[in-house]
Design a protein around this motif. Structure first.
Motif, PDB file in Angstrom:
ATOM      1  N   ILE A 136     -29.781  48.241  31.993  1.00 57.83           N
ATOM      2  CA  ILE A 136     -28.390  48.646  31.804  1.00 57.83           C
ATOM      3  C   ILE A 136     -28.278  49.389  30.479  1.00 57.83           C
ATOM      4  CG2 ILE A 136     -26.039  47.826  31.492  1.00 57.83           C
ATOM      5  CD1 ILE A 136     -26.690  45.481  33.262  1.00 57.83           C
ATOM      6  N   ILE A 137     -27.790  50.614  30.544  1.00 55.32           N
ATOM      7  CA  ILE A 137     -27.682  51.438  29.339  1.00 55.32           C
ATOM      8  C   ILE A 137     -26.246  51.770  29.005  1.00 55.32           C
ATOM      9  CG2 ILE A 137     -29.953  52.466  29.671  1.00 55.32           C
ATOM     10  CD1 ILE A 137     -28.543  54.919  30.809  1.00 55.32           C
ATOM     11  N   GLY A 138     -25.300  51.376  29.815  1.00 53.66           N
ATOM     12  CA  GLY A 138     -23.913  51.709  29.497  1.00 53.66           C
ATOM     13  C   GLY A 138     -22.960  51.156  30.531  1.00 53.66           C
ATOM     14  N   ARG A 142     -24.389  50.831  25.353  1.00 55.04           N
ATOM     15  CA  ARG A 142     -24.549  49.373  25.295  1.00 55.04           C
ATOM     16  C   ARG A 142     -23.786  48.758  24.127  1.00 55.04           C
ATOM     17  NH1 ARG A 142     -27.594  46.414  28.434  1.00 55.04           N
ATOM     18  NH2 ARG A 142     -27.424  44.765  26.880  1.00 55.04           N
ATOM     19  N   ASN A 143     -23.520  49.580  23.108  1.00 56.73           N
ATOM     20  CA  ASN A 143     -22.736  49.076  21.983  1.00 56.73           C
ATOM     21  C   ASN A 143     -21.244  49.279  22.201  1.00 56.73           C
ATOM     22  OD1 ASN A 143     -25.071  48.347  20.529  1.00 56.73           O
ATOM     23  ND2 ASN A 143     -25.344  50.484  19.888  1.00 56.73           N
ATOM     24  N   LEU A 144     -20.881  49.671  23.436  1.00 56.01           N
ATOM     25  CA  LEU A 144     -19.485  49.881  23.831  1.00 56.01           C
ATOM     26  C   LEU A 144     -18.820  50.978  23.014  1.00 56.01           C
ATOM     27  CD1 LEU A 144     -18.376  46.191  24.421  1.00 56.01           C
ATOM     28  CD2 LEU A 144     -19.137  47.870  26.084  1.00 56.01           C
ATOM     29  N   LYS A 145     -19.620  51.939  22.571  1.00 58.26           N
ATOM     30  CA  LYS A 145     -19.076  53.139  21.922  1.00 58.26           C
ATOM     31  C   LYS A 145     -18.901  54.216  22.984  1.00 58.26           C
ATOM     32  CE  LYS A 145     -20.883  52.413  17.281  1.00 58.26           C
ATOM     33  NZ  LYS A 145     -21.698  52.965  16.172  1.00 58.26           N
ATOM     34  N   TYR A 146     -17.770  54.879  22.952  1.00 52.37           N
ATOM     35  CA  TYR A 146     -17.461  55.875  23.968  1.00 52.37           C
ATOM     36  C   TYR A 146     -18.362  57.092  23.804  1.00 52.37           C
ATOM     37  CZ  TYR A 146     -13.294  53.342  25.389  1.00 52.37           C
ATOM     38  OH  TYR A 146     -12.436  52.400  25.884  1.00 52.37           O
ATOM     39  N   GLY A 197     -17.823  58.125  20.156  1.00 51.72           N
ATOM     40  CA  GLY A 197     -18.524  57.436  19.073  1.00 51.72           C
ATOM     41  C   GLY A 197     -17.776  56.235  18.523  1.00 51.72           C
ATOM     42  N   ARG A 198     -16.634  55.899  19.098  1.00 48.69           N
ATOM     43  CA  ARG A 198     -15.854  54.767  18.592  1.00 48.69           C
ATOM     44  C   ARG A 198     -15.755  53.693  19.669  1.00 48.69           C
ATOM     45  NH1 ARG A 198     -10.852  57.532  15.187  1.00 48.69           N
ATOM     46  NH2 ARG A 198     -12.187  58.811  13.826  1.00 48.69           N
ATOM     47  N   THR A 199     -15.375  52.479  19.215  1.00 50.09           N
ATOM     48  CA  THR A 199     -15.195  51.347  20.121  1.00 50.09           C
ATOM     49  C   THR A 199     -13.704  51.140  20.378  1.00 50.09           C
ATOM     50  OG1 THR A 199     -15.105  49.756  18.311  1.00 50.09           O
ATOM     51  CG2 THR A 199     -17.284  50.298  19.198  1.00 50.09           C
TER      52      THR A 199
END
Length: 693
Positions: free
Chosen positions: A418-420, A336-340, A360-362
């Motif tokens: 929605i989780i991702g 949800r934080n748009l981190k891969y 772990g990055r956007t």
């Protein structure tokens, strides 16, 4: 002090605690019971001594009544002495009359007159304890009665020291007995503590083994008989059958009549009424040991199930990752934080990134700011609305532009939250090219249909014009008019050829199938153009395979193909060059291969894919209509074959002695593949089954 004692007692072994506790209780009980019994025995002995003294004095008083009446002092003396000498604890005996005169006594050193001052109340004849030089003495007085007449009093002294000796003996006996009981109690306590703690130690050892990971333990003792032996049921399919580690009431889904289709608690209640339970049940420690064994076995089975599930999950994860990495599509998963959270190998390879550089990055940490900002707003829109996104985009990297079909869908959890965000992208560059080719083909098909219709309509007028022109040429005598008519005839023939090509392209011409000698058709064409081409210093070399079987097709249309290809080769050479014609039977691929190579200017790479398109030509204006190769392509396709071109021609399509010259161009080779009779031409990869000419 109290804390130190508590700490000391806390550190003691349980066996020592049990032993010390039971010893303390035994000692206290023995002391209390021993002292109580000893006091009771002492009191009883003293009371018994008193009663005995009273009884002796009473008996003696009864026997002294007659001697007193008879005033027989000798008999009195004999009776008193007899009692004194018969009982060693009798210290003295004396008889006094009613006047207090001593009638007889057993004293040897004179009668102690002090005795006449005590215990003289005849109404209270209780033994009186006196302290004398010979120790403490119970003085017992009994009146001598004859009917209601009092004749005197008998006084008897009973030694208390003798009673004290008896009391001491009794106390020693009680003490020794207590010590014996206490010793026996301590031994039994030690045995009991050892028995209890040995089973508890086994439980502790089992718990330590479980902590260390050893679940194959057996804490409880194996019963002498098992449930199937007691019940003699013979149900080998029962889960409890042959299970020597667990009692049957701990095993679910046994086949007992009272244990089916009920819960575990109800099963235990029913089992308590079973004779198997009554015979095999033990004490609380045994129950604890059995429950511990069941717990260890249950934990072991659960761990084994978890291990198997973990193996399955690891295998599935490995398989899924392999699939994800093998697929050429881009696949990523963002939270949800748009981190891969995941990136496929194709995605990493395309952007020259490692997986650790992405996870772990956007997008702002991976891509340029403009692209990352665009992705961010797009992704946030999907996460907020839940609507997936499908689009086609072009990506340009390392000078190569590719079309990608991008699909972004939200990922939901079990609670529909929605989780991702899941992204998949597929390279559709080839699909785009095929779409363009399809559109172009459709356009060419329409154009060919239109051109064929037009050609069919103007073919008749052209024939009439040509016919009348030729008739006029036979009759006209004016040379200038004849020259003009020849010009008309020539241009009309050119128009008729164009019309013929258009009709051939639009397949309006009729086709006939018959066995064709491929080499003979090639030689006929070569013979037809060989002389004309020699005028331009173009030589034709040929290498024809005599093993080629007859090919069923249209002889004339195939000759038209060879003629078009040789004319194209000659046009590409212009002046001074070589054309190499070769035929070969490729038996293992079930096809005939015709190649026509030249030393012309060659064809640029970007034009190779278009040379078979109608009206496409690299020739100058007026030297080609762009229909020859299209017509040849259509004829070969009608025969189930394939035609292609390579420029420059690979060495395997040229003979070893192929002439070389600095004036020659890179050249081109046209390759025609035709299937043998009854076969179809199958597509093959570039590395497999290639059969050069």
């Amino acid at each position: 002090m109290t804390d130190r004692l508590k700490s000391f007692l806390f550190r003691l072994r349980f066996r020592t605690k049990i032993t010390l506790g039971m010893a303390a209780m035994l000692i206290l009980s023995c002391v209390i019971i021993g002292l109580t019994l000893s006091n009771m025995a002492s009191t009883a002995l003293l009371e018994e001594g008193k009663k005995r003294g009273s009884a002796l004095s009473s008996g003696l008083a009864f026997r002294l009544a007659e001697p007193i009446l008879a005033t027989d002092f000798l008999q009195m003396k004999n009776l008193i002495d007899n009692v004194h000498t018969q009982y060693e604890d009798v210290v003295y005996v004396f008889l006094i009359d009613t006047e207090g005169n001593v009638l007889s006594h057993t004293f040897t050193g004179g009668f102690p007159t002090d005795l006449l001052q005590v215990n003289m109340d005849p109404s209270d004849p209780q033994p009186l304890l006196l302290s004398t030089e010979k120790g403490t003495i119970y003085d017992c007085a009994s009146p001598v009665l004859l009917g209601d007449r009092n004749l005197g009093t008998v006084r008897l002294g009973l030694s208390r020291d003798h009673l004290e000796i008896l009391i001491q003996r009794q106390r020693w006996t009680a003490l020794l007995t207590t010590l014996g009981v206490l010793t026996l109690g301590l031994v039994l306590s030690s045995w009991f503590a050892t028995t209890v703690t040995r089973r508890l130690n086994k439980l502790r050892w089992s718990a330590e083994e479980v902590v260390q990971g050893n679940l194959d333990i057996q804490t409880s003792s194996e019963p002498r008989r098992h449930c199937w032996e007691i019940m003699q049921c013979g149900k080998q399919e029962c889960p409890a059958y042959a299970d020597t580690r667990r009692r049957c009431w701990y095993i679910p889904e046994t086949l007992c009549e009272d244990c089916q289709n009920i819960g575990h608690r109800q099963k235990i209640e029913n089992c308590r009424k079973c004779r198997v339970y009554r015979q095999l049940v033990g004490d609380e420690i045994q129950d604890l040991s059995e429950a511990f064994d069941v717990m260890a076995l249950t934990v072991k089975n659960h761990i084994n199930e978890l291990i198997e599930r973990e193996k399955t999950i690891v295998q599935q994860q490995g398989l899924l990752k392999t699939i994800m990495n093998v697929t050429p599509d881009f696949i990523t998963l963002q939270d949800r934080n748009l981190k891969y959270q995941f990136a496929s190998k194709a995605f990493c390879d395309y952007f020259d990134l490692k997986e650790d550089d992405i996870l772990g990055r956007t997008d702002f940490e991976i891509f340029p700011e403009e692209q990352a900002d665009s992705n961010y707003h797009e992704d946030r829109q999907i996460l907020s609305t839940g609507r997936p996104l499908s689009k086609e985009v072009t990506l340009s990297r390392k000078g190569r532009e590719v079309w990608m079909h991008v699909l972004k869908v939200p990922v939901y959890d079990q609670e529909k939250n929605i989780i991702g965000l899941l992204l998949t992208a597929r390279d559709i560059t080839m699909l785009k090219k095929y779409q363009e080719q399809l559109i172009q083909s459709q356009k060419m098909e329409d154009l060919g249909r239109l051109a064929g219709g037009v050609a069919h309509e103007i073919n008749t007028p052209l024939g009439i014009i040509l016919g009348y022109t030729q008739l006029l040429l036979e009759e006209v005598e004016n040379d200038e008019w004849a020259e003009d008519l020849k010009t008309i005839e020539k241009q009309t023939k050119i128009c008729r050829k164009i019309v013929a090509d258009l009709l051939g392209f639009s397949r309006y011409s009729q086709s006939t199938s018959q066995p064709v000698d491929m080499n003979r058709s090639l030689e006929e064409v070569i013979k037809l153009v060989e002389h004309v081409l020699s005028l331009s210093h173009i030589r034709i070399y040929k290498s024809l395979d005599p093993n080629i079987p007859p090919f069923v097709g249209d002889h004339e249309r195939l000759k038209q193909v060879w003629l078009n290809l040789i004319n194209n080769a000659a046009d590409a050479i212009g002046q001074d060059g070589v054309i190499y014609v070769k035929s070969k039977l490729c038996a293992h691929r079930q096809r005939i291969i015709i190649s026509i190579a030249d030393t012309g200017a060659g064809i640029e790479e970007e034009s190779l894919s278009k040379i078979f398109d109608p009206f496409f030509t690299t020739k100058s204006v007026g030297k080609g209509t762009g229909l020859g190769l299209s017509v040849s392509f259509g004829i070969i396709k009608d025969h189930g074959g394939d035609i292609s071109a390579l420029s420059p021609p690979p060495v395997e399509y040229l003979p070893r002695d192929f002439p070389r010259s600095p004036s020659y161009g890179p050249g081109t080779v046209f390759i025609v593949e035709l299937p043998l009779e009854g076969k179809t031409l199958e597509k093959e990869n570039e590395d497999g089954g290639h059969c050069s000419t």
